[in-house]
Design an enzyme around this catalytic site. Structure first.
Site, PDB file in Angstrom:
ATOM      1  N   HIS A 130      -2.778   3.021  15.103  1.00 34.28           N
ATOM      2  CA  HIS A 130      -1.758   2.095  14.610  1.00 34.28           C
ATOM      3  C   HIS A 130      -0.937   1.568  15.787  1.00 34.28           C
ATOM      4  O   HIS A 130      -0.053   2.240  16.304  1.00 34.28           O
ATOM      5  CB  HIS A 130      -0.846   2.806  13.602  1.00 34.28           C
ATOM      6  CG  HIS A 130      -0.130   1.869  12.684  1.00 34.28           C
ATOM      7  ND1 HIS A 130       0.317   0.625  13.067  1.00 34.28           N
ATOM      8  CD2 HIS A 130       0.227   1.991  11.376  1.00 34.28           C
ATOM      9  CE1 HIS A 130       0.909   0.038  12.053  1.00 34.28           C
ATOM     10  NE2 HIS A 130       0.857   0.848  11.008  1.00 34.28           N
TER      11      HIS A 130
ATOM     12  N   TYR B 153       5.930   0.294  15.881  1.00 36.44           N
ATOM     13  CA  TYR B 153       5.735   1.698  16.228  1.00 36.44           C
ATOM     14  C   TYR B 153       5.488   1.805  17.739  1.00 36.44           C
ATOM     15  O   TYR B 153       5.456   0.808  18.452  1.00 36.44           O
ATOM     16  CB  TYR B 153       4.592   2.297  15.409  1.00 36.44           C
ATOM     17  CG  TYR B 153       4.868   2.319  13.923  1.00 36.44           C
ATOM     18  CD1 TYR B 153       6.021   2.905  13.431  1.00 36.44           C
ATOM     19  CD2 TYR B 153       4.003   1.722  13.010  1.00 36.44           C
ATOM     20  CE1 TYR B 153       6.294   2.930  12.064  1.00 36.44           C
ATOM     21  CE2 TYR B 153       4.269   1.736  11.646  1.00 36.44           C
ATOM     22  CZ  TYR B 153       5.422   2.336  11.182  1.00 36.44           C
ATOM     23  OH  TYR B 153       5.689   2.343   9.843  1.00 36.44           O
TER      24      TYR B 153
ATOM     25  N   ARG C 118      -1.343  -2.034  -0.383  1.00 34.23           N
ATOM     26  CA  ARG C 118      -0.244  -1.994  -1.345  1.00 34.23           C
ATOM     27  C   ARG C 118      -0.717  -2.223  -2.778  1.00 34.23           C
ATOM     28  O   ARG C 118      -0.179  -1.646  -3.713  1.00 34.23           O
ATOM     29  CB  ARG C 118       0.806  -3.039  -0.951  1.00 34.23           C
ATOM     30  CG  ARG C 118       2.199  -2.717  -1.422  1.00 34.23           C
ATOM     31  CD  ARG C 118       3.217  -3.591  -0.723  1.00 34.23           C
ATOM     32  NE  ARG C 118       3.158  -3.431   0.723  1.00 34.23           N
ATOM     33  CZ  ARG C 118       3.890  -4.130   1.576  1.00 34.23           C
ATOM     34  NH1 ARG C 118       4.707  -5.053   1.137  1.00 34.23           N
ATOM     35  NH2 ARG C 118       3.794  -3.930   2.878  1.00 34.23           N
TER      36      ARG C 118
END
Length: 261
Positions: free
Chosen positions: A49, A54, A224
């Protein structure tokens, strides 16, 4: 800890400590160890990721990375951490295990003098196949509170298409491109990925579908919508007329032919 001592926002967010070189070495080793454990645990695929603000994302961006050592400044330095992480993970996972990388293809910071943008992502994408990356997961944003995102159902799909087109233009065919973001319907997903095979015409590569539109991605990644609708894949398969294998416990609950879902 962070790439630099820059908070995501000055409203309620802590100021991170700029990572030392030892911190970075420890981090890379941590990724390597976690990948090894993932293999031992029977995981099928690994995704790194590097998006949404991040840690890896903050190293990529010249907005959040103000370092003056080998991990800051130039494009090569800002991508160094991600490349080191990719290399150590690839060392300890099977050659047949897919390795994915997710990035924020743009920070949506056009007002900044310099930021991580689509051209930066294209430059990075061209390096990934040689490093053993199989798929680039194209997301965006999340690294700065001042981002100016204009969302619609295709707001990231078009970016994925630009990256894929640039790769094909340079003859790079061994990096799959994944599209994400507000993809909730079967027809949308089908439209994004369904196309004729690339055709070489002279020195040019044409990638067109039946409607003459460029294919945007090789894979659609949905997250989602599964939270909203855990059986989404079965509804989509029914809508598109695709036979799929239901879990045994659900065999008697398949959608009936002709029913409108």
């Amino acid at each position: 800890m962070g790439a630099s001592a820059i908070p995501w926002s000055h409203e309620g967010f802590a100021i991170p400590r700029e990572m030392s070189l030892q911190d970075i070495n420890n981090l890379v080793q941590g990724f390597k160890d976690s990948a090894r454990r993932a293999v031992e645990a029977g995981i099928d695929v690994i995704e790194i990721h590097g998006a949404h603000g991040y840690l890896i994302s903050s190293f990529l961006s010249p907005i959040s990375n103000r370092r003056t050592d080998d991990y800051g400044g130039s494009f090569e330095n800002r991508t160094r951490l991600l490349i080191e992480v990719i290399k150590v993970i690839r060392e300890v996972i099977p050659k047949t295990m897919p390795l994915l990388v997710r990035v924020s293809a743009t920070e949506w910071m056009d007002s900044a003098p310099e930021s991580w943008d689509v051209e930066s992502t294209i430059r990075l994408a061209k390096l990934l196949p040689a490093l053993g990356v199989d798929l680039l997961d194209v997301s965006s944003g999340g690294n700065n509170e001042a981002q100016d995102i204009r969302t619609d159902n295709d707001f990231q799909v078009g970016i994925a298409g630009r990256i894929r087109e640039a790769l094909f233009h340079d003859g790079i065919h061994d990096l799959l491109i994944g599209a994400v973001g507000l993809i909730t319907e079967a027809d949308d997903a089908k439209r994004i990925v369904e196309a004729k095979a690339p055709v070489m015409t002279g020195d040019c590569i044409e990638i067109e579908d039946e409607q003459g539109k460029s294919t945007k991605a090789d894979v659609v990644l949905v997250a989602r919508q599964f939270l909203r609708e855990p059986e989404w894949v079965f509804r989509v398969a029914h809508h598109l007329g695709v036979d799929v294998q239901y879990p045994l416990q659900y065999q008697r609950a398949q959608f009936r032919k002709g029913s409108k879902i």
